[in-house]
Motif scaffolding. Structure first.
Motif: not given
Length: 151
Positions: A16-36
């Motif tokens: 599907p098309q990637a969704s956007s966040p439903a509120a004030k937050y990031a869809n994902y965060v990348i830290v030290n090679g890990l995508l949360f």
């Protein structure tokens, strides 16, 4: 097109098309090679509880839909799913009636898709919980963590 995208195509899977966040937050965060990845629900936006409106088998399909949604966001974030080194951790929150006992079978819909697409790299740690209430009364929400190539 990357190898994983070709695999999806060969399996007849369309993301599907990637969704956007439903509120004030990031869809994902990348830290030290890990995508949360932020919690995602099924693309169908079904509403209701497992053990009441939905069966375990329907929950499995909802969890698989969540997996497709997560793959879409991963592809949007990384440009290609070939940059996923490993599925690290999956955590499911299943919206259920109090006596429901098949949470693990529901979350298998997500896990099975990760194994199908990433094979050995799809092997992950996971936990699953029953919830009395989740956002928008969705039947399931899944949080996930991936090891990725730096972008």
């Amino acid at each position: 097109m990357g190898a994983i995208e070709l695999k999806l195509e060969s399996l007849g899977i369309e993301l599907p098309q990637a969704s956007s966040p439903a509120a004030k937050y990031a869809n994902y965060v990348i830290v030290n090679g890990l995508l949360f990845m932020s919690g995602k629900g099924p693309g169908s936006h079904a509403k209701g509880k497992l053990g009441q409106e939905y069966t375990t088998e329907e929950g499995y399909q909802f969890a698989r839909e969540v997996g497709l949604e997560v793959l879409a966001v991963l592809k949007d974030a990384l440009g290609t799913l070939d940059k996923v080194k490993r599925v690290v951790k999956v955590q499911g929150f299943v919206n259920t009636v109090p006596l429901f006992e098949e949470h693990h079978k529901v979350l298998n819909g997500f896990s099975d898709l990760m194994f199908e697409i990433f094979e050995d790299k799809g092997s992950h740690a996971r936990s699953v919980f029953g919830a009395v209430s989740v956002r928008d009364n969705l039947p399931i929400i899944v949080d996930s963590i991936f090891e990725v190539e730096e972008i």
